[in-house]
Design a protein around this motif. Structure first.
Motif, short mmCIF file in Angstrom:
data_model
loop_
_atom_site.label_atom_id
_atom_site.label_comp_id
_atom_site.label_asym_id
_atom_site.label_seq_id
_atom_site.Cartn_x
_atom_site.Cartn_y
_atom_site.Cartn_z
N ILE A 250 -11.18 63.80 42.03
CA ILE A 250 -11.10 64.49 43.33
C ILE A 250 -10.14 65.66 43.19
O ILE A 250 -8.95 65.48 42.95
N ALA A 251 -10.66 66.86 43.35
CA ALA A 251 -9.88 68.07 43.07
C ALA A 251 -9.51 68.85 44.31
O ALA A 251 -8.97 69.96 44.21
N VAL A 252 -9.76 68.31 45.50
CA VAL A 252 -9.45 69.02 46.74
C VAL A 252 -8.26 68.36 47.42
O VAL A 252 -7.99 67.17 47.21
N PRO A 253 -7.50 69.11 48.23
CA PRO A 253 -6.41 68.48 48.99
C PRO A 253 -6.95 67.32 49.83
O PRO A 253 -7.97 67.46 50.51
N THR A 254 -6.28 66.18 49.74
CA THR A 254 -6.79 64.95 50.35
C THR A 254 -5.72 64.27 51.18
O THR A 254 -4.58 64.11 50.73
N LEU A 255 -6.09 63.89 52.39
CA LEU A 255 -5.22 63.10 53.25
C LEU A 255 -5.71 61.67 53.25
O LEU A 255 -6.88 61.40 53.56
N MET A 256 -4.82 60.74 52.91
CA MET A 256 -5.12 59.32 53.00
C MET A 256 -4.34 58.75 54.19
O MET A 256 -3.14 58.94 54.29
N ILE A 257 -5.04 58.06 55.08
CA ILE A 257 -4.39 57.40 56.22
C ILE A 257 -4.60 55.90 56.03
O ILE A 257 -5.72 55.39 56.18
N ALA A 258 -3.54 55.20 55.67
CA ALA A 258 -3.63 53.79 55.32
C ALA A 258 -2.86 52.94 56.31
O ALA A 258 -2.05 53.44 57.10
N ALA A 259 -3.08 51.63 56.26
CA ALA A 259 -2.44 50.68 57.17
C ALA A 259 -1.71 49.62 56.38
O ALA A 259 -2.25 49.09 55.39
#
Length: 310
Positions: A250-259
């Motif tokens: 994955i080469a794009v800026p990525t936001l992970m929203i986890a719990a």
């Protein structure tokens, strides 16, 4: 009786249109939210195009609480496209197998179609749960996007999650559904008792009205699939793959929203995937599980807004 959505007023303020696209042999029903998705002229002038991929056995309704917060004040000029996955909701099945390869090919075709309608827009791909696997696989295979958002990403094999025994029970349930005659198997897959057990397990909120609404949503939409083969193939794909397989690609800026109370993926795995993606931010929401989209959509939308602004 249908339970009123606590997020209905916010969603009611957004223009919504729907149409069917022929993608991979599937008559894919898509919903478009925001004034930038109202017609061809509006689509052509969209500034941000957000393509939303929901999770296993759900449909587009699941992510509407998050979508409802991303109105034109938060994301001016945004066009939000939310399809029902092929074989689920109001979308007909693919001609291909409903596995990761089948769904990633479908997603590429969807993105090509809607991006051609909004050629100047910033393209954001969002996936929740099983959708996070599909999105990650497509990005690793070269899906052209500017940014990615993964909500409740499945970042480790499901059998290794905090409740791996629940996954084993689910596997047994789906194996039984596949082994019995089709009519019985279809009825077992749509069992209201099983849906209620699943809903009770995943919901972490103590607010009784919100819990009632969550259970109502699952009963209304969790069994809207075309046939037994679709749901069995998709389940096999959901427990056979995870985001960690694709993270390095994955080469794009990525936001992970986890719990922190997610029963499927431990937090340690989320941090490992964050490190494996070249440019990833991780936002952790506390005292919530695998239903961020139902229980904490305002916080999720605020994290998305901040990420896209940065």
């Amino acid at each position: 009786m249908t339970v009123a959505s606590p997020y209905a007023p916010a969603l009611a303020r957004m223009p919504v249109s729907t149409r069917v696209l022929d993608l991979g042999g599937s008559g894919t029903r898509v919903w478009e939210y925001g004034p930038a998705g109202a017609d061809d002229a509006a689509r052509a002038s969209a500034r941000t195009l957000v393509v939303v991929v929901h999770g296993f056995r759900g449909d587009h309704h699941g992510l509407e609480p998050v979508i409802a917060q991303l109105d034109d004040t938060r994301l001016p000029g945004a066009r939000i496209v939310a399809p029902d996955l092929p074989g689920f909701g109001e979308s007909t099945p693919l001609t291909a197998t409903h596995d990761i390869d089948g769904y990633t090919a479908w997603l590429r075709e969807l993105v090509d179609t809607v991006r051609a309608e909004s050629p100047e827009a910033r393209l954001v791909i969002l996936g929740h749960s099983f959708g996070s696997i599909i999105v990650s696989a497509a990005l690793a295979q070269g899906l052209p996007a500017d940014d990615a958002i993964l909500i409740n990403p499945i970042s480790a094999p499901a059998l290794k999650g905090p409740r791996g025994f629940m996954t084993r029970l689910a596997i047994g349930y789906y194996q039984f559904s596949a082994a019995v005659p089709e009519k019985l198997g279809f009825a077992v897959l749509r069992s209201g008792l099983v849906v209620q057990i699943m809903s009770n397990t995943m919901a972490k909120t103590k607010e009784k009205p919100l819990r009632r609404w969550i259970h109502d949503q699952h009963h209304r939409y969790f069994s809207a699939f075309a046939n037994r083969s679709v749901v069995l193939d998709a389940f096999k794909a959901s427990v056979s793959h995870d985001v960690s397989e694709y993270a390095a690609g994955i080469a794009v800026p990525t936001l992970m929203i986890a719990a922190d109370k997610d029963d499927i993926t431990p937090m340690a795995a989320q941090y490992q995937v964050q490190a494996a993606i070249s440019e990833a931010q991780l936002v952790v929401l506390h005292d919530v599980g695998h239903l961020i989209h139902y229980e904490r959509p305002l916080e999720a939308a605020a994290a998305i807004e901040q990420f896209l602004a940065s």
